[in-house]
Design a protein around this motif. Structure first.
Motif, PDB file in Angstrom:
ATOM      1  N   THR A 217       3.361   1.937  -1.746  1.00 18.39           N
ATOM      2  CA  THR A 217       3.711   2.262  -3.170  1.00 18.39           C
ATOM      3  C   THR A 217       2.608   3.252  -4.001  1.00 18.39           C
ATOM      4  N   LEU A 218       1.326   3.204  -3.280  1.00 16.35           N
ATOM      5  CA  LEU A 218       0.496   4.122  -3.985  1.00 16.35           C
ATOM      6  C   LEU A 218       0.333   5.577  -3.387  1.00 16.35           C
TER       7      LEU A 218
ATOM      8  N   LEU B 166       1.284  -0.736 -10.958  1.00 19.78           N
ATOM      9  CA  LEU B 166       1.075   0.719 -11.179  1.00 19.78           C
ATOM     10  C   LEU B 166       1.753   1.187 -12.085  1.00 19.78           C
TER      11      LEU B 166
ATOM     12  N   LEU C 225      -3.164  10.593  -3.712  1.00 15.49           N
ATOM     13  CA  LEU C 225      -3.322   9.563  -2.610  1.00 15.49           C
ATOM     14  C   LEU C 225      -2.492  10.046  -1.364  1.00 15.49           C
TER      15      LEU C 225
ATOM     16  N   GLN D  53     -11.641   2.701  -8.541  1.00 17.22           N
ATOM     17  CA  GLN D  53     -10.524   2.611  -8.041  1.00 17.22           C
ATOM     18  C   GLN D  53      -9.941   1.883  -6.900  1.00 17.22           C
TER      19      GLN D  53
ATOM     20  N   MET E 286      -7.849  -1.449  -6.365  1.00 18.26           N
ATOM     21  CA  MET E 286      -6.727  -1.574  -5.445  1.00 18.26           C
ATOM     22  C   MET E 286      -7.035  -2.543  -4.643  1.00 18.26           C
TER      23      MET E 286
ATOM     24  N   HIS F 110       0.061   9.636  -8.679  1.00 12.77           N
ATOM     25  CA  HIS F 110       0.349   8.738  -9.668  1.00 12.77           C
ATOM     26  C   HIS F 110      -0.701   8.715 -10.734  1.00 12.77           C
TER      27      HIS F 110
ATOM     28  N   PHE G 284      -3.285   6.455 -12.053  1.00  9.78           N
ATOM     29  CA  PHE G 284      -4.093   5.193 -11.508  1.00  9.78           C
ATOM     30  C   PHE G 284      -4.851   4.483 -12.762  1.00  9.78           C
TER      31      PHE G 284
ATOM     32  N   MET H 119       0.734  -1.086  -0.059  1.00 12.37           N
ATOM     33  CA  MET H 119      -0.030  -0.053  -0.145  1.00 12.37           C
ATOM     34  C   MET H 119       1.011   1.162  -0.102  1.00 12.37           C
TER      35      MET H 119
ATOM     36  N   ALA I  88      -3.140   5.597   2.784  1.00 16.63           N
ATOM     37  CA  ALA I  88      -3.102   4.392   2.351  1.00 16.63           C
ATOM     38  C   ALA I  88      -2.837   3.545   3.535  1.00 16.63           C
TER      39      ALA I  88
END
Length: 262
Positions: free
Chosen positions: A145-146, A219, A169, A194, A198, A150, A152, A143, A172
């Motif tokens: 890395t989110l 991603l 984001l 989304q 995820m 980005h 998405f 998570m 997360a």
């Protein structure tokens, strides 16, 4: 005058937030109820649109009316004309330049996943479910890395109409609470499906079908066709909207964690 309202609803009883031709949207139910209080038609504008089956602990919307009513009349009167699975929580008069959607700085969601061999009967339709043990630590690592800005596209529905797939984001997080796994996401805005997309990929990480680096690569590849399936809507909750304090709104967030999950 312009009135903002806080709303809670059980999404399984509706075909999403948005007004539907058959009148089965959350928006439809609320507009009918408020019109009976106002004695005139109103149009609601929400902070965010939720899909069919998705719930809200705190949705925010606004409407304009030429009718003056006490604020508690918008709450109690509307609720008297609503089915039990949707409620107006508060009402507040706001400035003419307030907009529930465009004045929002961030939106928050939680996804509640019941992780147990047997699906829950009492929580049916209210939580997601996965029957095998999941590696929470690996999911938590993935998570991270989110976070940040980005593209998405890997987690965007094919029918999504957003002009850009780029989102920021800011939160997360995932925590285990008994048999429940509670995901928390906050962003400036979200793409269609989304969060469910995820969560579907994170469940693959928890199963060991994807490692953290492979999740991060998904991603970066920006290709929805390469990502795991969309997860069920049952456990997804719109939990709040962040506005500037200058709007002087009542609390605009709620938390599924506050419910008893023993």
């Amino acid at each position: 005058m312009k009135i903002a309202i806080g709303i809670e609803y059980h999404g399984a009883h509706f075909q999403g937030w948005q007004s539907q031709p058959n009148g089965a949207g959350v928006q439809d139910a609320l507009e009918r109820a408020i019109a009976l209080v106002a004695g005139e038609q109103v149009r609601l504008h929400a902070a965010g649109r939720t899909d069919s089956g998705v719930h809200a602990l705190m949705q925010v919307a606004h409407f304009e009316t030429s009718i003056v009513r006490p604020l508690n009349a918008w709450v109690r009167g509307s609720n008297a004309h609503l089915p039990p699975w949707v409620r107006v929580l508060w009402a507040s008069e706001v400035a003419d330049d307030f907009h529930a959607r465009f004045s929002a700085r961030a939106r928050s969601y939680q996804y509640v996943l019941y992780n147990h061999p047997v699906a829950p009967a009492s929580q049916h339709g209210r939580v997601g479910w996965y029957h095998r043990p999941l590696a929470v630590a690996a999911m938590q690592q993935a998570m991270q890395t989110l976070l940040g800005e980005h593209d998405f596209s890997a987690f965007r529905a094919s029918e999504c109409q957003a002009s850009s797939p780029v989102r920021t984001l800011s939160q997360a997080a995932l925590k285990a609470q008994g048999r429940y796994l509670i995901f928390h996401f906050q962003a400036n805005a979200f793409l269609q499906h989304q969060i469910r997309n995820m969560v579907g990929a994170l469940v693959y990480v928890g199963q060991g079908k994807l490692d953290v680096s492979a999740f991060a690569e998904l991603l970066q590849q920006r290709d929805r066709r390469l990502a795991p399936p969309t997860f069920m809507p049952d456990g997804l909750y719109f939990t709040g909207v962040q506005y500037e304090a200058a709007w002087q709104l009542p609390p605009c967030s709620a938390d599924w964690d506050a419910f008893n999950t023993d």
